[in-house]
Design an enzyme around this catalytic site. Sequence first.
Site, PDB file in Angstrom:
ATOM      1  N   ARG A 313       0.828  -1.209   0.000  1.00 28.75           N
ATOM      2  CA  ARG A 313       0.000   0.000   0.000  1.00 28.75           C
ATOM      3  C   ARG A 313       0.865   1.262   0.000  1.00 28.75           C
ATOM      4  NH1 ARG A 313      -5.530   1.676   0.802  1.00 28.75           N
ATOM      5  NH2 ARG A 313      -6.281  -0.456   0.844  1.00 28.75           N
ATOM      6  N   GLU A 716      -9.929   5.814   7.348  1.00 27.33           N
ATOM      7  CA  GLU A 716      -8.495   6.106   7.331  1.00 27.33           C
ATOM      8  C   GLU A 716      -8.098   7.399   6.614  1.00 27.33           C
ATOM      9  OE1 GLU A 716      -8.123   2.075   5.641  1.00 27.33           O
ATOM     10  OE2 GLU A 716      -6.248   1.999   6.739  1.00 27.33           O
TER      11      GLU A 716
END
Length: 760
Positions: A313, A716
């Site tokens: 990521r 997030e």
Amino acid sequence: MVARAVGKPLPHDSAHLHVSGRAAYTDDLPEPRDLLHLAIGMSTAAHAKLLDMDLSGVLAAEGVVGVCTADDIPGENNYGSIVKDDPLFADGLVQYIGQPLFAAAATSVDAARKAVSEACVGYEELEAIIDPITAVEKESFVLPSETLVRGDPDGALAGAPHRLGGRVSLGGQDQFYLEGHIAMAIPQEDGGILVYSSTQHPDEVQSIVAHATRREAKDIVVICRRMGGAFGGKESQAALIGCIAALAADKTGRPCKLRLDRDDDMIMTGKRHDFVIDYDVGFDDDGRILGLDFEFASRCGMSADLSGPVNDRAMFHCDNAYFLENVRILSHRCKTNTVSSTAFRGFGGPQGMFAIEYVIDDIARALDKDPLAVRRQNFYGEDERNVTHYQQVIEDNIVDELFDQLLVSSDYEGRRAEIREFNAASKVLKRGIAITPVKFGISFTSTLLNQAGALVHVYKDGTVQLNHGGTEMGQGLYIKVAQVVADELGINIEHVRTTAADTSKVPNASATAASSGSDMNGKAAQKAAAKIRKRITAFAARHYGVSEAEIDFRDDTALIADRIVDFPELVQLAWANRVSLSATGYYRTPKINYDRTTFSGRPFYYFAYGAAVTEVIVDTLTGENRVLRADILHDCGDSLNPAVDLGQVEGGYVQGVGWLTTEELWWDDRGALGTHAPSTYKIPTCSDLAPDFRVELLQNMANREKTIYRSKAVGEPPLMLGLSAFFAIRDAIAGDSASRLHAPATPESILLTLRDAPHE
Ligand code: MTE
Ligand code: HPA
Ligand code: MOS
């Protein structure tokens, strides 16, 4: 169906319980008779052979009923879910200070804690690797290094009119959830085990407990009503705590509870990965990036845990909102003799985004430009320059609009000019300002995790129990999904009760993570409720002799052609006519596909966007700094619950600022974590909030994808709005010259930067 609850700023479903102390967390559950309390004996060496472990003193200590070691594990001694390299209890080898060696079970917490200090453990110390740079030198990795290349970075770098390079270090972060790790395991009849666990991933706790205790999944039930925060820290590592409790319960035949105190929690369990970032960038006179070479070395700790997907990521997000035509990213997953790093809000994304923002900021200072101008030069286009370095076409880019709106509402230009004037007249106190964007990919990068299930029961009185695979950690998932179900059935949300996440109700659920909780569970629950609505509709059409199209549900009533029937009455009638009033729902995220071997495809269903302007003030004699004002504009699509989403945006930002300014993890030369309590590890408090804090959700911007009510995930992404605070500090101390400021920008880090900077 007209939405009634969805879109409303309803309070968190447990708000009244939170504020009155009546919300039951795992430690508040009634304690069963005969409960034993556990304490963990931890390794005091970072890397060593375990020669012998004499636990006779522990066993003899007052109140102790038994001990558990690796030898007591009937099944697998492992809680690593992707790579099986995470022992529950060290077996022959210890790999970090704080690693569990054994558990003592005693009649009170104090007795258990006192007893563990009676252990005599012999170590033969081995060479320990404490930091990622040494790990790279020694080629010590938990997983192979990965490379992603797009275009011709070397050619582009060689041909670029300007070139810059350097190294910056970026610290990790402790999740610092208010409720530490905890689990309580209770033996059930015929070999079953019930585990109450503070976990984001009950399904994983279930399967790992089954493997460790040599049982089958059907024998284990894991329940979590709520967590007092998790922030990624309870995605994989809650399984360690749940397993130890289950093993002790299995061995002693008594209920066992393990609750880590703050220090033990910080020492024993994983945190955000700290990174060392090397970069080499080539750019033109306008600051447009032509070629970029990144090398990332992240501290993964002693095992793989989630480090593979976290670092992936980071690689995916080192573009943030910028088009990188020629780029190479080399990512090292460093094995160090420190606790295994794990998920933390953003899951590697923040680290990747920090890297590119740092580069952009460097370019701006080298060219003597406002970093805003360089950011704009590099933004993805909407119809061209819109393909990411992993080949996903960006179809929903709104960064330019967000910036336009926020620049005006925050008066960025005016304030920047004013700050420049202030600084010219102020020798010691310096102010700084920065605007940074957020573009965050929504979906688990591991495609198979993008699935969810739900279970809806309608009772004879017309009220509803809702269950889904998602867990509640304070983020407001339960209220959002309940809103969806209430609207699907046309009933007041007061008639919907969400029950605890429970592996015996919804099986095989993914972790509540990757911000996808409401996207996925919202859809699954909607489908379950829709099934029941359809059955009731079909029944009512038959019963009243009308067509299904003439039936609608709203305001706790059913409109049946020209009749109005109370929902409970209709439900009672349907039940009496033998209509099933319980249903499951299942959802899988569409459109995503991605080939991990080539790092290409469409890992993300869509992107969530945001932007923040932060203004700071820095005392250049002490390095002390604070945020004076923050302006945020964040994209939640059509928000399911603007009150909850606003809270996520505010909290995410503050947590991001904490990561980059005050929260510092420090390990000594032996690998002992020095910062394992709030006395030495400083998280933001109320008094650190910007006195002028202006947070808005972007309006009239429905998700272009068909997510639940066209909303967007929010858990997030806002954390990365906090990047603006770091770059505002850099702006304050650098003036217009570049300088090397490492993160977190603690007073110490700031003073070191000022010391090294050329003096005026
Ligand atoms: N908000 C609160 N209050 N507490 C938390 O632990 N975790 C964050 C975020 N917001 C967290 C939180 C993380 S890491 C994630 S992935 C998401 O919530 C998970 O929930 P969601 O998918 O329902 O947004
Ligand atoms: N995000 C969060 N948690 C995860 C992911 C992800 O992409 N993959 C596996 N666990
Ligand atoms: Mo969140 S880091 O995906 O649990």
